[in-house]
Design a protein around this motif. Sequence first.
Motif, PDB file in Angstrom:
ATOM      1  N   HIS A  40       2.134   3.283  -5.443  1.00 55.71           N
ATOM      2  CA  HIS A  40       1.265   4.449  -5.662  1.00 55.71           C
ATOM      3  C   HIS A  40       0.673   4.398  -7.077  1.00 55.71           C
ATOM      4  CE1 HIS A  40       5.267   5.629  -6.966  1.00 55.71           C
ATOM      5  NE2 HIS A  40       4.895   6.825  -7.400  1.00 55.71           N
ATOM      6  N   SER A  41      -0.378   3.603  -7.215  1.00 55.53           N
ATOM      7  CA  SER A  41      -1.077   3.441  -8.497  1.00 55.53           C
ATOM      8  C   SER A  41      -2.567   3.277  -8.256  1.00 55.53           C
ATOM      9  CB  SER A  41      -0.555   2.211  -9.246  1.00 55.53           C
ATOM     10  OG  SER A  41       0.770   2.394  -9.691  1.00 55.53           O
ATOM     11  N   ASN A  42      -3.349   3.638  -9.281  1.00 58.81           N
ATOM     12  CA  ASN A  42      -4.802   3.518  -9.193  1.00 58.81           C
ATOM     13  C   ASN A  42      -5.341   2.610 -10.297  1.00 58.81           C
ATOM     14  OD1 ASN A  42      -4.841   5.169  -6.928  1.00 58.81           O
ATOM     15  ND2 ASN A  42      -5.294   7.023  -8.078  1.00 58.81           N
TER      16      ASN A  42
ATOM     17  N   PHE B  19      -4.521  10.918 -11.708  1.00 59.35           N
ATOM     18  CA  PHE B  19      -4.570   9.457 -11.670  1.00 59.35           C
ATOM     19  C   PHE B  19      -5.879   8.957 -11.048  1.00 59.35           C
ATOM     20  CE2 PHE B  19       0.341   9.369 -10.946  1.00 59.35           C
ATOM     21  CZ  PHE B  19       0.528   9.953 -12.187  1.00 59.35           C
ATOM     22  N   ILE B  20      -6.711   9.880 -10.603  1.00 58.05           N
ATOM     23  CA  ILE B  20      -7.971   9.540  -9.928  1.00 58.05           C
ATOM     24  C   ILE B  20      -9.173   9.788 -10.824  1.00 58.05           C
ATOM     25  CG2 ILE B  20      -9.498  10.133  -7.980  1.00 58.05           C
ATOM     26  CD1 ILE B  20      -6.935  10.958  -6.435  1.00 58.05           C
TER      27      ILE B  20
ATOM     28  N   ILE C 259     -12.111   7.141  -3.231  1.00 59.28           N
ATOM     29  CA  ILE C 259     -12.711   5.937  -2.649  1.00 59.28           C
ATOM     30  C   ILE C 259     -13.306   5.038  -3.729  1.00 59.28           C
ATOM     31  CG2 ILE C 259     -14.620   5.146  -1.164  1.00 59.28           C
ATOM     32  CD1 ILE C 259     -13.932   7.455   0.718  1.00 59.28           C
ATOM     33  N   ARG C 260     -13.716   5.616  -4.849  1.00 60.29           N
ATOM     34  CA  ARG C 260     -14.196   4.792  -5.965  1.00 60.29           C
ATOM     35  C   ARG C 260     -13.133   3.797  -6.402  1.00 60.29           C
ATOM     36  NH1 ARG C 260     -14.977   7.850 -10.644  1.00 60.29           N
ATOM     37  NH2 ARG C 260     -16.089   6.085 -11.583  1.00 60.29           N
TER      38      ARG C 260
ATOM     39  N   ASN D 197     -12.161   8.926   8.005  1.00 59.74           N
ATOM     40  CA  ASN D 197     -13.551   9.136   8.424  1.00 59.74           C
ATOM     41  C   ASN D 197     -14.527   8.884   7.276  1.00 59.74           C
ATOM     42  OD1 ASN D 197     -12.750   9.805  11.017  1.00 59.74           O
ATOM     43  ND2 ASN D 197     -12.658  11.999  10.603  1.00 59.74           N
ATOM     44  N   GLU D 198     -14.152   9.269   6.065  1.00 63.39           N
ATOM     45  CA  GLU D 198     -15.031   9.035   4.925  1.00 63.39           C
ATOM     46  C   GLU D 198     -15.082   7.549   4.576  1.00 63.39           C
ATOM     47  OE1 GLU D 198     -17.894  10.262   2.422  1.00 63.39           O
ATOM     48  OE2 GLU D 198     -16.793  11.545   3.836  1.00 63.39           O
ATOM     49  N   LEU D 199     -13.955   6.861   4.692  1.00 64.08           N
ATOM     50  CA  LEU D 199     -13.936   5.419   4.436  1.00 64.08           C
ATOM     51  C   LEU D 199     -14.836   4.664   5.416  1.00 64.08           C
ATOM     52  CD1 LEU D 199     -10.140   4.863   3.678  1.00 64.08           C
ATOM     53  CD2 LEU D 199     -12.027   4.311   2.126  1.00 64.08           C
ATOM     54  N   LEU D 200     -14.874   5.134   6.661  1.00 59.18           N
ATOM     55  CA  LEU D 200     -15.691   4.462   7.677  1.00 59.18           C
ATOM     56  C   LEU D 200     -17.187   4.550   7.373  1.00 59.18           C
ATOM     57  CD1 LEU D 200     -13.708   5.526  10.865  1.00 59.18           C
ATOM     58  CD2 LEU D 200     -13.990   3.188   9.994  1.00 59.18           C
TER      59      LEU D 200
END
Length: 316
Positions: free
Chosen positions: A199-201, A235-236, A249-250, A291-294
Motif C-alpha cells: 500500500h504505497s503510491n 498519500f495521493i 488514477i494519476r 469503471n473509471e479505470l476502464l
Amino acid sequence: MKVIDLHCDALWKLQQAKRGKVYKLPPLNFRDDPELDLNLHRLKKGSYQAQFFAVFIEPEIPSDEKWQHALEQIDLFHSEVLEKNPEMKHIRNWSDFNQLGEDEIGAVLTLEGADAFGNDLVKLRQLHREGVLSLGLTWNNANLCADGAGEPRGGGLTLLGKEVVKLNNEHQVFTDVSHASEKGFWDIIELADYPIASHSNVRALCDHPRNLYDSQIKAMFAKKGLIHVVFNPPFIKEESDHASITDLIRHIDYLCTLGGIHQIGFGSDFDGITRKVTDLENAAQYPNLINELLKHFTEDEVKGFAYRNLLTHLPK
C-alpha cells in the motif's frame, strides 16, 4: 470484475472494538457492521476475489504485550472472519487461490511490522505456520529488525532483519516494503526474492515518506515486485485530506509510464484510514474505481490491476 486487495486493518479495528477502544462500541460484526469499511456485505458488493488482512500492533503497546495482541487479532481472523462466514476461505498457501469457488472470497493473513515477534524467530516460524504470506518488517517506527518510514535516523535492516527476509524467502512469503525507511527499502531489494509494496503510491506526485521515489519504483519492477496503490488521500494528493478517484488514477498512470503496467494492484488500507477518496469510502465502492479505470485503460489492463497481476506474480 473481481478484485484482490492487499491491505486492510479490519483485524485491528475488530480488536479495538472488542477491547472497547473504538467509539466505545460493543464488539463489531464482520458480516455487516457499518462501522467496518470492509465487511462481508461490502466485500460481496465490491466483487472481491480475495482480501489480505494485516495484523498490526500499535507501537505504544508494551513490548511484553505485543505477541498477545498479535494472537488476539489472529484469533479474531479465525473466529469472526472465517468461522462465522462460510463464504470466506482461508488462503494458507499460494496454491489455495486455485481452489477458490466462484462465490467464495479468499482471506490472507499478513503482518505489518515485526514488533509482534521481537527477536524471537520461533514466533516468526509460528506465524508462517498460521499462514502469514506477506510480512513488512516495520510500521513507521523503528524496531529490532529495521527503521520505519517515520524514524528520523533512517537506518536500514539489522542483522535480525536480514535473517527475517531470508526466512521469508525460504517460506515463499512476500517481504513488504511499504513502511520501510529508504535505506531499509534498498536492503530489502537486495535480499528479498519476493518484494512487494502492499500500500504505497508515487512520491513524484505526492511527496510523502510513505510513497516511493522513481528509483525505488524502477528497482521494484526490475525485481518483478508488485506495487499496490493505497487509497489514503494524504498519500495521493500533497498536503490534502481530500482526493478523487481521478487523483488516484494519476498514480496508476505514472506507474505505467515507468514500465509497471503488469505489476500494479490495489491496497486500500480500509479500516486503517480516517480520510477517504470520494466515492471510494468503503469496500462496496470498488466498482466506481474499476469503471473509471476502464475509461483510461483496456479491459485486459484493468483486470491486471484488479487481480491478474498479483496472481501471475505469486511465488511458485
